[in-house]
Scaffold this active site. Structure first.
Site, mmCIF file in Angstrom:
data_model
loop_
_atom_site.group_PDB
_atom_site.id
_atom_site.type_symbol
_atom_site.label_atom_id
_atom_site.label_comp_id
_atom_site.label_asym_id
_atom_site.label_seq_id
_atom_site.Cartn_x
_atom_site.Cartn_y
_atom_site.Cartn_z
ATOM 1 N N GLY A 143 0.837 -1.189 0.000
ATOM 2 C CA GLY A 143 0.000 0.000 0.000
ATOM 3 C C GLY A 143 0.871 1.238 0.000
ATOM 4 N N GLN B 297 3.108 9.933 1.441
ATOM 5 C CA GLN B 297 4.403 9.233 1.437
ATOM 6 C C GLN B 297 5.272 9.597 0.238
ATOM 7 O OE1 GLN B 297 2.510 5.166 2.240
ATOM 8 N NE2 GLN B 297 4.482 5.016 3.266
ATOM 9 N N CYS C 3 6.612 -0.153 7.505
ATOM 10 C CA CYS C 3 6.124 0.981 6.727
ATOM 11 C C CYS C 3 7.247 1.466 5.828
ATOM 12 C CB CYS C 3 5.692 2.098 7.683
ATOM 13 S SG CYS C 3 5.169 3.602 6.842
ATOM 14 N N LEU C 4 6.928 1.767 4.586
ATOM 15 C CA LEU C 4 7.944 2.252 3.647
ATOM 16 C C LEU C 4 8.515 3.594 4.094
ATOM 17 C CD1 LEU C 4 6.140 1.353 0.288
ATOM 18 C CD2 LEU C 4 8.031 0.110 1.365
ATOM 19 N N HIS D 180 -3.687 0.970 7.954
ATOM 20 C CA HIS D 180 -2.352 1.575 7.883
ATOM 21 C C HIS D 180 -2.350 2.755 6.894
ATOM 22 C CE1 HIS D 180 2.205 1.087 7.888
ATOM 23 N NE2 HIS D 180 1.989 1.907 6.871
ATOM 24 N N GLU D 181 -2.950 2.546 5.723
ATOM 25 C CA GLU D 181 -2.908 3.594 4.684
ATOM 26 C C GLU D 181 -3.806 4.779 5.028
ATOM 27 O OE1 GLU D 181 -0.506 3.433 2.741
ATOM 28 O OE2 GLU D 181 -0.066 1.326 3.134
ATOM 29 N N HIS E 17 -2.155 7.081 7.280
ATOM 30 C CA HIS E 17 -1.221 8.003 6.610
ATOM 31 C C HIS E 17 -1.914 9.299 6.189
ATOM 32 C CE1 HIS E 17 2.659 6.106 6.407
ATOM 33 N NE2 HIS E 17 2.193 4.995 5.874
HETATM 34 ZN ZN ZN Z 1 3.182 3.201 5.864
#
Ligand code: ZN
Length: 203
Positions: free
Chosen positions: A49, A54, A118-119, A160-161, A164
Site C-alpha cells: 500500500g 508518502q 512501513c515504507l 495503515h494507509e 497516513h
Molecule cells: Zn506506511
C-alpha cells in the site's frame, strides 16, 4: 510514469491531515498521473500500500495491492494466522473507515496483533493491534463510489494507509517493546507464534 522518492518519518507531511480531493477532479482524470506514479512506486518498493503523503503530496489518495509475489516469503502457517490473501489493485480517493473498535491503542481480544512495517519507517517493524475488519468507503480510480468490507490482512493494510492520510504512523499505535529492525525481528522471531513473541517480550 515515474518512480518517486518515499518520504521518511520526521518529514512534517507525514504528520498532517491530508486534504480531501474534489470528486470532480477525480472524474476529470486530474490525478491520473499521480496515481500511476504511486502504483509504480508501491510495486517497485515493494509494498502492499502507499498513501499520497508518502510521496510528498498532501492529498487523501491511497493505493493498495497484495499478491502472491509479495507474500512469497510468508509461510503457509503465517498466511493462515494473518488471514492474508491476494487483494487486487485498488485506488481509493477520500477513503474513510468504519472500525468495530475505535480505541486508539488496545490489546484486547477483538483486535489482531501482528508485525507491521512501513515504507516511510524504512528498515523497522513492530507489533501493531488493528481492528479485524473494516468498512471502506471512498471514490475509486474514476470517481465512482466504493463501499465494501474487508477483513484479515487487507483490513490491516487499509487501516495503515488511511492512518497516513490522517497524519498517523504505526509508531503511534505499536506495542513499543516490540519495535526493532526488520532484520532482527525476522531473525529473532522466526517460527514463533505472535502469542509466543508477546510472552517473550512481556508485551
Ligand atoms: Zn506506511
Amino acid at each position: 510514469m515515474a518512480l518517486l522518492d518515499i518520504v521518511q518519518t520526521g518529514d512534517p507531511i507525514l504528520r498532517e491531515r491530508a486534504r480531501d480531493v474534489d470528486p470532480a477532479d477525480v472524474r476529470s482524470g486530474k490525478y491520473e498521473k499521480l496515481v500511476a506514479d504511486m502504483i509504480e512506486t508501491m510495486r517497485k518498493a515493494p509494498g502492499v500500500g502507499l498513501a499520497a503523503p508518502q510521496i510528498g503530496v498532501g492529498l487523501r489518495i491511497i493505493v493498495v495491492e497484495d499478491d502472491e509475489g509479495r507474500m512469497s516469503k510468508v509461510s503457509e502457517a503465517e498466511r493462515t494466522e494473518r488471514r492474508r490473501a491476494p487483494f487486487p489493485l485498488l485506488v481509493v480517493h477520500n477513503p474513510t473507515l468504519e472500525l468495530h473498535d475505535r480505541s486508539f491503542v488496545s490489546t484486547s481480544d477483538d483486535r489482531d496483533v501482528f508485525f507491521e512495517g512501513c515504507l516511510s519507517v524504512d528498515g523497522f517493524a513492530a507489533l501493531v493491534p488493528r481492528a479485524r475488519s473494516v468498512r471502506v468507503r471512498g471514490l475509486d480510480a474514476v470517481g465512482e463510489p466504493l463501499d465494501f468490507e474487508v477483513s484479515g490482512w487487507a483490513a490491516r493494510i487499509f487501516q495503515h494507509e488511511v492512518d497516513h492520510v490522517d497524519g498517523k504512523l504505526y509508531l503511534d499505535r505499536m506495542l513499543t517493546r516490540s519495535f526493532g529492525t526488520s532484520e532482527l525481528v525476522a531473525k529473532r522471531y522466526a517460527g514463533l507464534s505472535i502469542a509466543e513473541v508477546r510472552a517473550l517480550l512481556d508485551t
